[in-house]
Design a protein around this motif. Structure first.
Motif, mmCIF file in Angstrom:
data_model
loop_
_atom_site.group_PDB
_atom_site.id
_atom_site.type_symbol
_atom_site.label_atom_id
_atom_site.label_comp_id
_atom_site.label_asym_id
_atom_site.label_seq_id
_atom_site.Cartn_x
_atom_site.Cartn_y
_atom_site.Cartn_z
ATOM 1 N N ILE A 100 14.031 10.202 3.388
ATOM 2 C CA ILE A 100 12.791 10.493 2.667
ATOM 3 C C ILE A 100 12.089 11.625 3.413
ATOM 4 O O ILE A 100 11.758 11.482 4.593
ATOM 5 N N PRO A 101 11.874 12.762 2.763
ATOM 6 C CA PRO A 101 11.278 13.913 3.451
ATOM 7 C C PRO A 101 9.772 13.733 3.672
ATOM 8 O O PRO A 101 9.095 12.989 2.970
ATOM 9 N N ALA A 102 9.259 14.472 4.671
ATOM 10 C CA ALA A 102 7.826 14.467 4.964
ATOM 11 C C ALA A 102 7.060 14.923 3.730
ATOM 12 O O ALA A 102 7.528 15.756 2.959
ATOM 13 N N GLY A 103 5.877 14.335 3.546
ATOM 14 C CA GLY A 103 5.038 14.676 2.409
ATOM 15 C C GLY A 103 5.238 13.774 1.202
ATOM 16 O O GLY A 103 4.444 13.797 0.270
ATOM 17 N N ARG B 109 0.837 -1.211 0.000
ATOM 18 C CA ARG B 109 0.000 0.000 0.000
ATOM 19 C C ARG B 109 0.864 1.250 0.000
ATOM 20 O O ARG B 109 2.011 1.242 0.426
ATOM 21 N N GLU B 110 0.249 2.312 -0.466
ATOM 22 C CA GLU B 110 0.934 3.602 -0.448
ATOM 23 C C GLU B 110 0.630 4.323 0.847
ATOM 24 O O GLU B 110 -0.411 4.110 1.469
ATOM 25 N N ALA B 111 1.567 5.178 1.241
ATOM 26 C CA ALA B 111 1.442 5.945 2.479
ATOM 27 C C ALA B 111 2.068 7.316 2.259
ATOM 28 O O ALA B 111 2.790 7.536 1.295
ATOM 29 N N VAL B 112 1.774 8.228 3.176
ATOM 30 C CA VAL B 112 2.360 9.560 3.133
ATOM 31 C C VAL B 112 3.295 9.693 4.334
ATOM 32 O O VAL B 112 2.924 9.382 5.460
ATOM 33 N N VAL B 113 4.515 10.157 4.060
ATOM 34 C CA VAL B 113 5.490 10.349 5.135
ATOM 35 C C VAL B 113 5.049 11.537 5.982
ATOM 36 O O VAL B 113 4.837 12.638 5.466
ATOM 37 N N ARG B 114 4.879 11.325 7.282
ATOM 38 C CA ARG B 114 4.463 12.382 8.215
ATOM 39 C C ARG B 114 5.651 13.035 8.900
ATOM 40 O O ARG B 114 5.608 14.200 9.243
#
Length: 153
Positions: free
Chosen positions: A123-126, A89-94
């Motif tokens: 890996i940067p947030a967002g 699954r895909e996710a967003v880095v917080r």
């Protein structure tokens, strides 16, 4: 206490243990104790009762355990869980992911997870990432190219 009462108590105890363990751990002893109970109705010889208990327990284990494992064990030997559905699954880095500092968080399906980069890169947030695998309570992710990223949460 008469031998018959002893074997009835043994049947109940083994059945309770079986109910608690949920893994076919003592059902064989229930069958063996039942056989010993039947023998105790015909003879008071404790050795004969104990022999019946052991023999029937061992025989039932040898005869039925392979069948039980074949029909009760999931294919592949591992039970699938809802955690397995997160892989891919895909996710967003917080929170920025940095393996060297052992930090990073992603949001998947409304829940936040500790995360590390599968490749070791920061890996940067967002950033949209995909989950590669899970170890304990931490997901390992890699960035998803922007053009192939799906809906984020």
């Amino acid at each position: 206490m008469t031998p018959a009462v002893f074997w009835v108590i043994a049947i109940v105890v083994f059945a309770i243990v079986e109910g608690i363990t949920v893994g076919l751990a003592s059902i064989w002893f229930v069958v063996g104790a039942l056989a010993a109970l039947v023998v105790s109705l015909f003879t008071s010889n404790l050795w004969a009762q104990a022999a019946a208990f052991l023999a029937v327990s061992i025989l039932s284990l040898a005869a039925f355990k392979p069948l039980a494992e074949r029909y009760l064990t999931p294919k592949g030997g591992k039970a699938a869980t809802n955690i397995d559905s997160i892989i891919g699954r895909e996710a967003v880095v917080r929170e920025d992911i940095c393996n060297l500092e052992n930090r990073g968080r992603v949001k998947i399906g409304g829940l936040e997870w500790s995360a590390l980069s599968e490749t070791g890169e920061n890996i940067p947030a967002g950033t949209v990432v995909a989950v590669d695998h899970i170890e304990g309570v931490r997901v390992y992710v890699h960035p998803v190219p922007v053009e192939s990223a799906g809906t984020q949460e």
